[in-house]
Write a protein that holds these residues in place. Structure first.
Motif, mmCIF file in Angstrom:
data_model
loop_
_atom_site.group_PDB
_atom_site.id
_atom_site.type_symbol
_atom_site.label_atom_id
_atom_site.label_comp_id
_atom_site.label_asym_id
_atom_site.label_seq_id
_atom_site.Cartn_x
_atom_site.Cartn_y
_atom_site.Cartn_z
ATOM 1 N N PHE A 287 0.881 -1.177 0.000
ATOM 2 C CA PHE A 287 0.000 0.000 0.000
ATOM 3 C C PHE A 287 0.920 1.229 0.000
ATOM 4 N N ASN A 288 0.967 1.952 -1.115
ATOM 5 C CA ASN A 288 1.923 3.056 -1.256
ATOM 6 C C ASN A 288 1.274 4.283 -1.901
ATOM 7 N N GLU A 289 1.699 5.456 -1.425
ATOM 8 C CA GLU A 289 1.285 6.686 -2.078
ATOM 9 C C GLU A 289 2.133 6.900 -3.319
ATOM 10 N N ILE A 290 1.507 7.363 -4.393
ATOM 11 C CA ILE A 290 2.220 7.636 -5.645
ATOM 12 C C ILE A 290 2.499 9.137 -5.723
ATOM 13 N N LEU A 291 3.759 9.496 -5.549
ATOM 14 C CA LEU A 291 4.137 10.899 -5.690
ATOM 15 C C LEU A 291 4.406 11.190 -7.155
ATOM 16 N N PRO A 292 4.149 12.414 -7.605
ATOM 17 C CA PRO A 292 4.424 12.747 -9.008
ATOM 18 C C PRO A 292 5.919 12.692 -9.290
ATOM 19 N N THR A 293 6.278 12.327 -10.498
ATOM 20 C CA THR A 293 7.684 12.352 -10.897
ATOM 21 C C THR A 293 8.102 13.777 -11.200
ATOM 22 N N MET A 294 9.403 14.028 -11.200
ATOM 23 C CA MET A 294 9.892 15.361 -11.559
ATOM 24 C C MET A 294 9.550 15.683 -13.011
ATOM 25 N N ASN A 295 9.495 14.667 -13.843
ATOM 26 C CA ASN A 295 9.122 14.894 -15.235
ATOM 27 C C ASN A 295 7.679 15.392 -15.334
ATOM 28 N N GLU A 296 6.784 14.800 -14.552
ATOM 29 C CA GLU A 296 5.375 15.227 -14.542
ATOM 30 C C GLU A 296 5.250 16.645 -13.997
ATOM 31 N N ILE A 297 5.978 16.933 -12.917
ATOM 32 C CA ILE A 297 5.927 18.279 -12.329
ATOM 33 C C ILE A 297 6.486 19.307 -13.305
ATOM 34 N N PHE A 298 7.608 18.972 -13.940
ATOM 35 C CA PHE A 298 8.237 19.870 -14.925
ATOM 36 C C PHE A 298 7.240 20.241 -16.022
ATOM 37 N N ILE A 299 6.627 19.245 -16.639
ATOM 38 C CA ILE A 299 5.707 19.499 -17.751
ATOM 39 C C ILE A 299 4.498 20.301 -17.288
ATOM 40 N N GLU A 300 3.918 19.902 -16.161
ATOM 41 C CA GLU A 300 2.717 20.576 -15.665
ATOM 42 C C GLU A 300 2.980 22.035 -15.329
ATOM 43 N N GLN A 301 4.076 22.301 -14.623
ATOM 44 C CA GLN A 301 4.364 23.664 -14.189
ATOM 45 C C GLN A 301 4.778 24.572 -15.342
ATOM 46 N N VAL A 302 5.518 24.038 -16.299
ATOM 47 C CA VAL A 302 5.907 24.835 -17.464
ATOM 48 C C VAL A 302 4.677 25.170 -18.305
ATOM 49 N N GLU A 303 3.792 24.209 -18.496
ATOM 50 C CA GLU A 303 2.575 24.465 -19.278
ATOM 51 C C GLU A 303 1.696 25.503 -18.590
ATOM 52 N N GLN A 304 1.549 25.405 -17.278
ATOM 53 C CA GLN A 304 0.764 26.396 -16.539
ATOM 54 C C GLN A 304 1.403 27.770 -16.617
ATOM 55 N N SER A 305 2.730 27.823 -16.506
ATOM 56 C CA SER A 305 3.437 29.100 -16.594
ATOM 57 C C SER A 305 3.263 29.728 -17.974
ATOM 58 N N ASN A 306 3.333 28.892 -19.013
ATOM 59 C CA ASN A 306 3.149 29.412 -20.379
ATOM 60 C C ASN A 306 1.747 29.983 -20.566
ATOM 61 N N GLN A 307 0.751 29.290 -20.037
ATOM 62 C CA GLN A 307 -0.630 29.761 -20.143
ATOM 63 C C GLN A 307 -0.805 31.095 -19.404
ATOM 64 N N THR A 308 -0.231 31.184 -18.216
ATOM 65 C CA THR A 308 -0.342 32.410 -17.428
ATOM 66 C C THR A 308 0.326 33.581 -18.120
ATOM 67 N N GLN A 309 1.567 33.340 -18.622
ATOM 68 C CA GLN A 309 2.286 34.440 -19.267
ATOM 69 C C GLN A 309 1.640 34.834 -20.591
ATOM 70 N N ASN A 310 1.073 33.880 -21.320
ATOM 71 C CA ASN A 310 0.360 34.220 -22.560
ATOM 72 C C ASN A 310 -0.890 35.031 -22.271
ATOM 73 N N HIS A 311 -1.564 34.695 -21.171
ATOM 74 C CA HIS A 311 -2.773 35.436 -20.789
ATOM 75 C C HIS A 311 -2.439 36.854 -20.377
ATOM 76 N N GLU A 312 -1.280 37.052 -19.770
ATOM 77 C CA GLU A 312 -0.903 38.387 -19.280
ATOM 78 C C GLU A 312 -0.461 39.314 -20.391
ATOM 79 N N LYS A 313 -0.108 38.745 -21.551
ATOM 80 C CA LYS A 313 0.366 39.576 -22.657
ATOM 81 C C LYS A 313 -0.782 40.331 -23.341
#
Length: 313
Positions: A287-313
């Motif tokens: 019985f184990n908790e599944i933590l996100p991989t750094m690859n998943e965090i990298f992709i998710e955070q970069v995509e969110q950052s791109n969306q935010t910065q595109n919206h601010e332009k």
């Protein structure tokens, strides 16, 4: 204690901001992952840490004082761009680079022989650099980067061009350097290596720092309440009971001896609720908790950052 403090750094090239108000801290004695997509600003920051270029605004502190030219003698830098003199003999090239770091001829020769033997390249000492493979040339550059035993190392894509055996050799050397007190900044796109050897990370995207922290804390910060439950036997009613209790069954895999369930726990439930349900309807193997991989965090955070910065332009 932090060995490096980057405070509100901005670097402009005309109207383009290579870095925009970036601050981060590198704890002493750690492996620090400097992450980001191509063109994010990582190389600009590295060049400023090495005093190759300078910020237009902000300041960098090294061991609690403003970064100075003398501090670079305590540093080692392996750039992503590789470059050796092709016609020089390998040993002569290594001796030349080592003497530039302030080592005496005898001390440089002694240390180089030890490292050449450790990395299995002693037989290439008297051969021209141009006869070496890309991986062997990279070994030479890595060795000459660490030979003067710097307290602060910057390694930019150090695993590029290495096979798995030599990658592992390099990882072991990085771990040894850390155990001896060195601080290593690792810039890489290899997220598996980040997971394996980094203690802290900072993620830069489009000139801004979007994430920083202890790697375990970061992974816990972005966890999704996903759990893996492996059972050796289960009642047919288990799937129905999971649904009745609002647990989301993401995946069910049978491996012969065991069945693995991947489940998301809703905010209204606890880990113990899920565990109790499985105890009623199955024999639990793990019985184990599944933590996100750094690859998943990298992709998710970069995509969110791109969306935010595109919206601010």
């Amino acid at each position: 204690m932090n060995i490096v403090e980057v405070q509100n750094i901005t670097k402009l090239y005309g109207d383009f901001a290579a870095l925009d108000d970036v601050s981060l801290s590198v704890p002493q004695g750690c492996v620090f992952g400097l992450l980001g997509p191509n063109g994010a600003g990582k190389t600009t920051l590295i060049r400023m840490l090495m005093r190759i270029t300078f910020p237009d605004m902000g300041e960098i502190f090294f061991k609690n004082h403003p970064l100075s030219a003398d501090d670079t003698y305590e540093m080692g830098y392996l750039p992503e761009e590789r470059g050796l003199y092709k016609k020089m003999k390998t040993g002569e090239q290594a001796m030349y680079l080592s003497r530039l770091k302030g080592l005496s001829k005898d001390e440089a020769y002694k240390r180089l022989r030890a490292k050449f033997e450790q990395f299995g390249i002693m037989e290439w000492w008297n051969k021209p650099v141009e006869e070496l493979s890309k991986g062997m040339q990279q070994k030479i550059q890595f060795i000459t980067t660490i030979l003067h035993k710097p307290s602060f190392l910057i390694l930019d894509e150090p695993f590029s061009g290495f096979d798995p055996i030599n990658t592992n050799l390099l990882k072991e050397e990085i771990a040894q350097l850390k155990s001896e007190g060195a601080t290593i900044v690792l810039s890489t796109h290899n997220m598996a290596s980040v997971e394996e050897i980094c203690d802290h990370i900072a993620l830069i995207n489009r000139s801004h720092k979007i994430l920083e922290g202890d790697i375990f804390e970061v992974k816990n910060r972005f966890k999704k309440n996903r759990f893996s439950v492996e059972v050796s036997r289960f009642d047919a009613m288990l799937a129905e009971q999971l649904q009745n209790h609002d647990f989301q069954l993401v995946e069910q895999l049978d491996s012969g001896h065991y069945t693995r369930f991947e489940i998301v726990i809703p905010q209204t439930k606890s880990n113990n609720d899920l565990l109790q349900l499985f105890l009623q309807y199955s024999d639990i193997h793990s019985f184990n908790e599944i933590l996100p991989t750094m690859n998943e965090i990298f992709i998710e955070q970069v995509e969110q950052s791109n969306q935010t910065q595109n919206h601010e332009k």
